[in-house]
Scaffold this active site. Structure first.
Site, mmCIF file in Angstrom:
data_model
loop_
_atom_site.group_PDB
_atom_site.id
_atom_site.type_symbol
_atom_site.label_atom_id
_atom_site.label_comp_id
_atom_site.label_asym_id
_atom_site.label_seq_id
_atom_site.Cartn_x
_atom_site.Cartn_y
_atom_site.Cartn_z
ATOM 1 C CE LYS A 93 6.756 40.071 1.941
ATOM 2 N NZ LYS A 93 6.848 39.189 3.107
ATOM 3 C CB SER A 112 5.819 45.477 4.944
ATOM 4 O OG SER A 112 6.793 45.914 5.861
ATOM 5 C CG HIS A 137 4.368 43.853 1.283
ATOM 6 N ND1 HIS A 137 3.634 42.912 1.989
ATOM 7 C CD2 HIS A 137 5.567 43.950 1.901
ATOM 8 C CE1 HIS A 137 4.365 42.481 3.009
ATOM 9 N NE2 HIS A 137 5.537 43.091 2.988
HETATM 10 C C1 LIG Z 1 9.234 44.864 2.421
HETATM 11 C C2 LIG Z 1 9.877 43.526 2.551
HETATM 12 N N1 LIG Z 1 11.079 43.329 1.990
HETATM 13 C C3 LIG Z 1 11.704 42.138 2.066
HETATM 14 C C4 LIG Z 1 11.127 41.078 2.721
HETATM 15 C C5 LIG Z 1 11.886 39.792 2.818
HETATM 16 O O1 LIG Z 1 11.357 38.870 1.929
HETATM 17 P P1 LIG Z 1 11.484 37.301 2.203
HETATM 18 O O2 LIG Z 1 10.370 36.929 3.108
HETATM 19 O O3 LIG Z 1 11.387 36.696 0.848
HETATM 20 O O4 LIG Z 1 12.815 37.082 2.854
HETATM 21 C C6 LIG Z 1 9.868 41.233 3.303
HETATM 22 C C7 LIG Z 1 9.204 40.076 3.942
HETATM 23 O O5 LIG Z 1 9.070 39.856 5.033
HETATM 24 C C8 LIG Z 1 9.231 42.487 3.237
HETATM 25 O O6 LIG Z 1 8.054 42.693 3.819
#
Ligand SMILES: Cc1ncc(COP(=O)(O)O)c(C=O)c1O
Length: 388
Positions: free
Chosen positions: A246, A187, A215
């Site tokens: 996202k 990310s 992502h």
């Molecule tokens: C790679 C990754 N996993 C998990 C999450 C967590 O997702 P959420 O925003 O739905 O809690 C994010 C988001 O910030 C992320 O970038």
């Protein structure tokens, strides 16, 4: 009881905040007003938006908004309880079926966020007698989930299959179960995990694999199913999680996999069992988003065209980290440099956040591309680059 010599047990908070300021690590919120899109109004200033994870531009799409309104009318604002008690609606099941169809898995389970999906899934799958081996750049939710599970946790060097193999070879036999975890699109870097090699190692060492497609969903793969599809690994034995927040423009997380896995998580994942079900509005918006992902592949094409264009523009002026996704990062020397460059971009009408330690090991400016960036906006960005 004497009080005058007692020290304030909260005094360390202000000391810690001072340290954060001195290191340029301090963070604060920026207020965005109005509907989100390729331009956002940040504290009164209209900026071209390279800061969101709304890759397909669906968070402001009128079809998602209408679906959320309709579901709120039908079911009310809250889901009023955990899914096992009063929080389950027909649209939750509909969403889970849509996710399973997109991912081509037997089943799926929707959590109230992606963070909760990772924490609860890892806690359900492994415990004290087990081993979790994860990429060093994994998202916080994978890392914290591993620690909270009580398993032994080891990192392998970023996307380094040799290091992973070495760790499995020396460690695997000491533990009951083993779980390998990785983001599929990293990310804060934008590169991809080496999934086929990772799955081969998992088979060799009898390890489960949990991939975080946060992502990648809606973005990679011919049908937008993610990096698993991109690498032709659909149908292989692995656990896929992701987020609805996202490219899908809503809120919530999910796990997709075999029917026994999902059945087990419904019974054993604490962050699914002991929390309130996803709101009707978020659930319905996510269903509408998956329909769009299925029916409008041209959105993904536009996203990739825009990504190629922005990558070329940024690479002509800056050192861009290796990326195979719409996440493009300019590498910078210090948190201060990152903050200053973000401010210079903002002065020119561009919104791209400075990402600093401890989120990442080195400071950077992170651009995320959207399918709805117009050619005019990208041309404007090109002209602005010359002024920096
Ligand atoms: C790679 C990754 N996993 C998990 C999450 C967590 O997702 P959420 O925003 O739905 O809690 C994010 C988001 O910030 C992320 O970038």
């Amino acid at each position: 009881m004497p009080t005058e010599n007692l020290s304030d047990p909260y005094a360390w908070l202000e000391r810690s905040l001072r340290t954060l300021h001195q290191a340029h690590w301090y963070r604060d919120v920026k207020t965005i007003t109005g509907r989100t899109g390729s331009v956002v109004t940040v504290e009164g200033q209209d900026l071209i938006n390279f800061a969101s994870n709304d890759y397909l531009g669906l968070a402001g799409d009128k079809r998602l908004i209408q679906a959320a309104r309709d579901a709120t009318q039908t079911y009310g604002t809250g889901s009023t309880g955990s899914r096992l008690l009063t929080g389950h609606r027909p649209i939750h099941q509909q969403l889970e079926q849509a996710i399973a169809a997109l991912k081509q898995t037997e089943a799926a389970l929707v959590f109230s966020s992606g963070y909760l999906a990772n924490i609860g899934t890892i806690a359900a799958l492994v415990g004290k007698r087990d081993l979790v081996v994860g990429d060093q750049y994994n998202h916080s939710s994978l890392k914290k989930g591993a620690i909270l599970s009580g398993a032994t946790v080891r990192d392998y060097r970023h996307v380094d299959l040799d290091d992973l193999a070495q760790q499995l070879q020396t460690q695997r036999a000491h533990y009951r179960r083993c779980l390998i975890t990785t983001d599929t699109v990293f990310s804060m870097d934008g590169d991809l995990c080496p999934l086929p090699g990772l799955l081969a190692l998992a088979e060799q060492y009898e390890a489960m694999v949990l991939v975080d497609e946060a992502h990648a969903t809606g973005v990679l793969g011919d049908r937008g199913a993610g990096v698993v599809e991109h690498y032709g690994c659909t149908g292989q034995s692995l656990i896929q999680m992701g987020t609805l927040s996202k490219a899908l423009g809503s809120l919530g997380g999910y796990v997709a996999g075999s029917a026994p896995l999902i059945d087990f998580l419904r019974n054993r994942a604490p962050s699914w069992i002991y929390t309130t079900g996803l709101t009707p509005a978020d659930t319905a918006a996510a269903i509408a988003a998956i329909e769009i992902v299925n029916q409008e592949p041209e959105r993904r094409s536009r996203l990739w065209d825009n990504t190629a264009k922005l990558k070329a523009l940024l690479s002509a002026h800056f050192q861009v980290l290796p990326s195979d996704s719409p996440i493009l990062c300019i590498q910078l020397h210090s948190p201060q440099d990152a903050l200053q460059l973000a401010q210079r971009f903002q002065n020119q009408g561009i919104f791209a956040p400075a990402i600093r330690p401890p989120t990442v090991p080195t400071s950077r400016l992170r651009f995320s591309v959207m399918a709805i960036h117009t050619p005019e906006q990208l041309n404007q960005f090109e002209s602005l680059l010359a002024l920096l």
